[in-house]
Design a protein around this motif. Structure first.
Motif, PDB file in Angstrom:
ATOM      1  N   HIS A   9       0.845  -1.190   0.000  1.00 14.42           N
ATOM      2  CA  HIS A   9       0.000   0.000   0.000  1.00 14.42           C
ATOM      3  C   HIS A   9       0.883   1.243   0.000  1.00 14.42           C
ATOM      4  O   HIS A   9       2.054   1.194   0.373  1.00 14.42           O
TER       5      HIS A   9
ATOM      6  N   LEU B  65      -3.606   0.083  -3.560  1.00 16.62           N
ATOM      7  CA  LEU B  65      -3.129  -1.254  -3.229  1.00 16.62           C
ATOM      8  C   LEU B  65      -2.542  -1.882  -4.490  1.00 16.62           C
ATOM      9  O   LEU B  65      -3.099  -1.724  -5.580  1.00 16.62           O
TER      10      LEU B  65
ATOM     11  N   THR C  88      -4.617   2.932   4.548  1.00 15.48           N
ATOM     12  CA  THR C  88      -4.472   1.749   5.391  1.00 15.48           C
ATOM     13  C   THR C  88      -3.323   1.936   6.381  1.00 15.48           C
ATOM     14  O   THR C  88      -2.401   2.711   6.145  1.00 15.48           O
TER      15      THR C  88
END
Length: 208
Positions: free
Chosen positions: A12, A18, A48
């Motif tokens: 990430h 991603l 994230t």
């Protein structure tokens, strides 16, 4: 994460993307095994914080009140149960800076292509908030500016679970129309969605 003998490395970045990489020394893009090959990418839309592996459990076991006994019975019925690639999957769950929790689950090839076709049909058939384009939102973004990534730089190949799970809440008539549009059945699609949901669960239920 992994499915059977196939292992994928997940990455990430600070642009809420991603990327999924594999070691494939036989491919030209790997430069003799010196580089990992990007297999898929997507824009998550939130930052994230960490990835944690979890074992993807079967829907036959996760809804059982006596999973140990159920597993023994399934192995008696099928000696190969638990040895296929779908029974040996490691998924990934993650947290986000806005307090969300998500999960990524590897799919078999037939389920992947079925979901890919359904995702394409649903993106065109369903209304979206503010008439936003669901597919454009999930495209990998190399830079913050719009169009900063050339289309041939993107691998895509990621199924949007948020979109597909809306299928279960649709009227039966709409479910049948969407299933017919991709040459599948409602029961098969719902069974695949249930398997993905069970595989994404990372909290183990305790039986007393």
């Amino acid at each position: 994460m992994s499915r059977g003998a196939a292992m994928t490395l997940l990455c990430h970045d600070d642009r809420q993307n991603l990327q999924f990489f594999q070691y494939a020394p036989g491919e030209a893009a790997a430069r003799g095994g010196n580089k990992l090959v990007c297999r898929a990418d997507c824009h998550l839309g939130t930052q994230t914080t960490a990835f944690v592996l979890h074992f993807c459990r079967s829907s036959l076991l996760i809804h059982s009140a006596t999973p140990t006994s159920t597993l023994s019975a399934l192995k008696q019925q099928d000696a190969l149960f638990g040895r296929s690639d779908d029974d040996q999957r490691l998924g990934v769950h993650f947290g986000t800076t806005d307090g969300g929790v998500g999960s990524i689950v590897p799919l078999s090839e037939p389920v992947y292509w079925r979901f890919m076709a359904l995702q394409s049909v649903m993106a065109n058939a369903l209304e979206t908030n503010c008439a936003l384009n669901q597919r454009d939102w999930r495209l990998y973004r190399r830079t913050p500016r719009r169009g900063g990534c050339r289309s041939n730089d993107r691998k895509k190949s990621v199924i949007d679970g948020d979109l597909l799970l809306q299928y279960a809440d649709l009227p039966v008539a709409d479910q049948e129309d969407l299933a017919a549009a991709i040459g599948s059945t409602v029961d098969l699609i719902l069974d695949n969605l249930l398997d993905v949901q069970c595989g994404s669960l990372m909290l183990k239920r305790v039986h007393k």
